[in-house]
Design an enzyme around this catalytic site. Structure first.
Site, PDB file in Angstrom:
ATOM      1  N   TYR A   1      29.253 -27.882  23.608  1.00 37.87           N
ATOM      2  CA  TYR A   1      28.800 -26.505  23.352  1.00 37.87           C
ATOM      3  C   TYR A   1      29.344 -25.566  24.428  1.00 37.87           C
ATOM      4  O   TYR A   1      29.920 -24.513  24.139  1.00 37.87           O
ATOM      5  CB  TYR A   1      27.267 -26.460  23.339  1.00 37.87           C
TER       6      TYR A   1
ATOM      7  N   ASN B   1      28.739 -14.055  15.441  1.00 34.53           N
ATOM      8  CA  ASN B   1      27.494 -14.587  16.009  1.00 34.53           C
ATOM      9  C   ASN B   1      27.207 -16.020  15.571  1.00 34.53           C
ATOM     10  O   ASN B   1      26.587 -16.773  16.332  1.00 34.53           O
ATOM     11  CB  ASN B   1      26.338 -13.659  15.581  1.00 34.53           C
TER      12      ASN B   1
ATOM     13  N   SER C   1      28.013 -17.256  26.097  1.00 38.62           N
ATOM     14  CA  SER C   1      26.752 -17.840  26.568  1.00 38.62           C
ATOM     15  C   SER C   1      26.869 -18.039  28.069  1.00 38.62           C
ATOM     16  O   SER C   1      27.981 -18.135  28.610  1.00 38.62           O
ATOM     17  CB  SER C   1      26.547 -19.191  25.871  1.00 38.62           C
TER      18      SER C   1
ATOM     19  N   LYS D   1      32.003 -22.263  24.303  1.00 40.76           N
ATOM     20  CA  LYS D   1      31.725 -20.915  24.786  1.00 40.76           C
ATOM     21  C   LYS D   1      32.772 -20.473  25.826  1.00 40.76           C
ATOM     22  O   LYS D   1      33.031 -19.284  25.975  1.00 40.76           O
ATOM     23  CB  LYS D   1      30.300 -20.823  25.319  1.00 40.76           C
TER      24      LYS D   1
ATOM     25  N   VAL E   1      31.644 -19.635   8.130  1.00 45.20           N
ATOM     26  CA  VAL E   1      32.694 -19.094   9.013  1.00 45.20           C
ATOM     27  C   VAL E   1      33.844 -20.078   9.249  1.00 45.20           C
ATOM     28  O   VAL E   1      34.912 -19.673   9.716  1.00 45.20           O
ATOM     29  CB  VAL E   1      32.124 -18.635  10.380  1.00 45.20           C
TER      30      VAL E   1
HETATM   31  N1  LIG Z   1      19.672 -19.484  21.326  1.00 43.75           N
HETATM   32  C1  LIG Z   1      20.282 -19.558  22.512  1.00 43.75           C
HETATM   33  O1  LIG Z   1      19.737 -20.083  23.485  1.00 43.75           O
HETATM   34  C2  LIG Z   1      21.647 -18.961  22.699  1.00 43.75           C
HETATM   35  C3  LIG Z   1      22.111 -18.730  24.008  1.00 43.75           C
HETATM   36  C4  LIG Z   1      23.391 -18.215  24.209  1.00 43.75           C
HETATM   37  C5  LIG Z   1      24.189 -17.941  23.104  1.00 43.75           C
HETATM   38  N2  LIG Z   1      23.726 -18.168  21.844  1.00 43.75           N
HETATM   39  C6  LIG Z   1      24.626 -17.927  20.726  1.00 43.75           C
HETATM   40  O2  LIG Z   1      24.079 -16.951  19.868  1.00 43.75           O
HETATM   41  C7  LIG Z   1      24.520 -17.183  18.519  1.00 43.75           C
HETATM   42  C8  LIG Z   1      23.329 -17.186  17.584  1.00 43.75           C
HETATM   43  O3  LIG Z   1      22.438 -18.217  17.980  1.00 43.75           O
HETATM   44  P1  LIG Z   1      20.899 -18.267  17.543  1.00 43.75           P
HETATM   45  O4  LIG Z   1      20.149 -18.710  18.736  1.00 43.75           O
HETATM   46  O5  LIG Z   1      20.513 -17.016  16.867  1.00 43.75           O
HETATM   47  O6  LIG Z   1      20.945 -19.482  16.514  1.00 43.75           O
HETATM   48  P2  LIG Z   1      20.089 -19.745  15.184  1.00 43.75           P
HETATM   49  O7  LIG Z   1      20.207 -21.206  14.954  1.00 43.75           O
HETATM   50  O8  LIG Z   1      18.741 -19.132  15.295  1.00 43.75           O
HETATM   51  O9  LIG Z   1      20.897 -18.934  14.078  1.00 43.75           O
HETATM   52  C9  LIG Z   1      22.231 -19.257  13.782  1.00 43.75           C
HETATM   53  C10 LIG Z   1      22.578 -18.742  12.401  1.00 43.75           C
HETATM   54  O10 LIG Z   1      23.931 -19.119  12.142  1.00 43.75           O
HETATM   55  C11 LIG Z   1      24.001 -19.639  10.822  1.00 43.75           C
HETATM   56  N3  LIG Z   1      25.132 -20.540  10.682  1.00 43.75           N
HETATM   57  C12 LIG Z   1      25.242 -21.813  11.143  1.00 43.75           C
HETATM   58  N4  LIG Z   1      26.419 -22.336  10.767  1.00 43.75           N
HETATM   59  C13 LIG Z   1      27.081 -21.374  10.073  1.00 43.75           C
HETATM   60  C14 LIG Z   1      28.329 -21.310   9.429  1.00 43.75           C
HETATM   61  N5  LIG Z   1      29.168 -22.360   9.408  1.00 43.75           N
HETATM   62  N6  LIG Z   1      28.700 -20.155   8.833  1.00 43.75           N
HETATM   63  C15 LIG Z   1      27.860 -19.087   8.824  1.00 43.75           C
HETATM   64  N7  LIG Z   1      26.645 -19.107   9.394  1.00 43.75           N
HETATM   65  C16 LIG Z   1      26.260 -20.233  10.008  1.00 43.75           C
HETATM   66  C17 LIG Z   1      22.664 -20.330  10.597  1.00 43.75           C
HETATM   67  O11 LIG Z   1      22.395 -20.511   9.214  1.00 43.75           O
HETATM   68  C18 LIG Z   1      21.707 -19.373  11.288  1.00 43.75           C
HETATM   69  O12 LIG Z   1      21.240 -18.374  10.412  1.00 43.75           O
HETATM   70  C19 LIG Z   1      25.298 -18.497  18.561  1.00 43.75           C
HETATM   71  O13 LIG Z   1      26.683 -18.237  18.649  1.00 43.75           O
HETATM   72  C20 LIG Z   1      24.820 -19.143  19.847  1.00 43.75           C
HETATM   73  O14 LIG Z   1      25.741 -20.059  20.369  1.00 43.75           O
HETATM   74  C21 LIG Z   1      22.462 -18.650  21.622  1.00 43.75           C
END
Ligand SMILES: NC(=O)c1ccc[n+]([C@@H]2O[C@H](COP(=O)([O-])OP(=O)(O)OC[C@H]3O[C@@H](n4cnc5c(N)ncnc54)[C@H](O)[C@@H]3O)[C@@H](O)[C@H]2O)c1
Length: 273
Positions: free
Chosen positions: A161, A96, A148, A165, A69
């Site tokens: 981070y 995402n 988030s 957000k 991305v």
């Molecule tokens: N897990 C949490 O606690 C949480 C809480 C609030 C918000 N979020 C947000 O939700 C979203 C997803 O998080 P998650 O927990 O599923 O994380 P995760 O680490 O399980 O999955 C993230 C995915 O993004 C992919 N990714 C990373 N860098 C990338 C890039 N440059 N281009 C394309 N893909 C890329 C990874 O390969 C992975 O498949 C994120 O934006 C995160 O900030 C997560």
């Protein structure tokens, strides 16, 4: 592994970044269950291959492909290819993909902090910028950005981070107003900590105190709510979708308490001095 050119498409479509794992993966499967044509993109090609099989097993069409991305050109190209094959439709764009770098700010190498900004902020900019023309051409379309609970107030040990957000929150609110003129909604999803790879090794005072109570499915369900809002959400033009009771409580509390008190609460949660 099937790619976009393998399929003719006429149904509603969704394009999801970071779809190979965690929240993105659960979201891809959720849209597949509703019969969408699912565009699932990530830098994790192996994860995408197994996801593609799972989507097809649900009877939906999967279109998977590599996308970093942070690469604006690659983002625009993948979107253009996907939409062309989908009969000109982009009903839902889910920004995402994201990473989380935890720890004391001054101890984290600056390159890691920059990478976090590149993925979490510039990645969203790239998606929205490239997605606009396709969203505008699709009646009832929506861009869904992953914010988030850390965008409610700056979070100790997650400073960079949390700042990314806040960026997501700002660009969501602004573009939702700008793009309202074209009938395009822009919304944000607000989970607290979720059990995914992102939090597996995360040890901050906040995670210790509040626990990690949400799963990826909880967030995916909310993303689906945002994609297909109920009558009430439509009537109030809902922009922010919290996930879980903890986030809802924190957000409501921050809305009604003075800023100094919100700081006190956040400092207490992070046990910071
Ligand atoms: N897990 C949490 O606690 C949480 C809480 C609030 C918000 N979020 C947000 O939700 C979203 C997803 O998080 P998650 O927990 O599923 O994380 P995760 O680490 O399980 O999955 C993230 C995915 O993004 C992919 N990714 C990373 N860098 C990338 C890039 N440059 N281009 C394309 N893909 C890329 C990874 O390969 C992975 O498949 C994120 O934006 C995160 O900030 C997560």
């Amino acid at each position: 592994m099937p790619f976009w050119y393998d399929y003719p498409m006429t149904t509603r479509t969704v394009f999801i970044t970071g779809a190979a794992a965690g929240i993105g993966r659960a979201t891809a499967l959720g849209f597949a269950k509703r019969g969408y044509t699912v565009g699932a993109f990530d830098i994790d090609d192996a994860g995408l291959a197994t996801l593609s099989a799972e989507i097809e097993a649900l009877g939906a069409t999967a279109v998977v492909g590599h996308l970093d991305v942070t690469d604006a050109e690659e983002f625009a190209t993948r979107l253009r290819e996907f939409v062309a094959q989908a009969g000109g439709r982009l009903d839902v764009l889910v920004n995402n993909a994201g990473i989380l770098v935890g720890g004391r700010f001054e101890e984290i190498p600056v390159e890691k902090l920059h990478r976090e900004v590149d993925i979490n902020c510039k990645g969203v900019v790239n998606g929205l910028h490239a997605g606009f023309e396709h969203l505008r051409a699709t009646p009832g379309s929506v861009a869904i950005n992953l914010a988030s609970a850390s965008a409610i107030y700056g979070q100790a040990e997650l400073a960079d981070y949390s700042a990314t957000k806040h960026f997501v929150r700002g660009i969501t609110e602004a573009l939702d107003i700008e793009w309202g003129a074209y009938g395009v909604r822009v919304v944000a999803i607000w989970p607290l900590f979720v059990q995914t790879a992102m939090t597996t090794n995360l040890k901050t005072n906040s995670t210790e105190r509040m626990g990690i109570k949400l799963g990826p499915q909880d967030v995916a369900d909310r993303i689906l709510d945002a994609a297909e809002p109920n009558r009430f959400s439509k009537a109030i033009h809902q922009v922010h979708y919290t996930v879980g009771n903890q986030t809802r409580f924190l957000q409501e509390a921050a809305r009604f308490s003075p800023v100094y008190l919100t700081r006190v609460v956040n400092r207490a949660i992070a046990k910071a001095h």
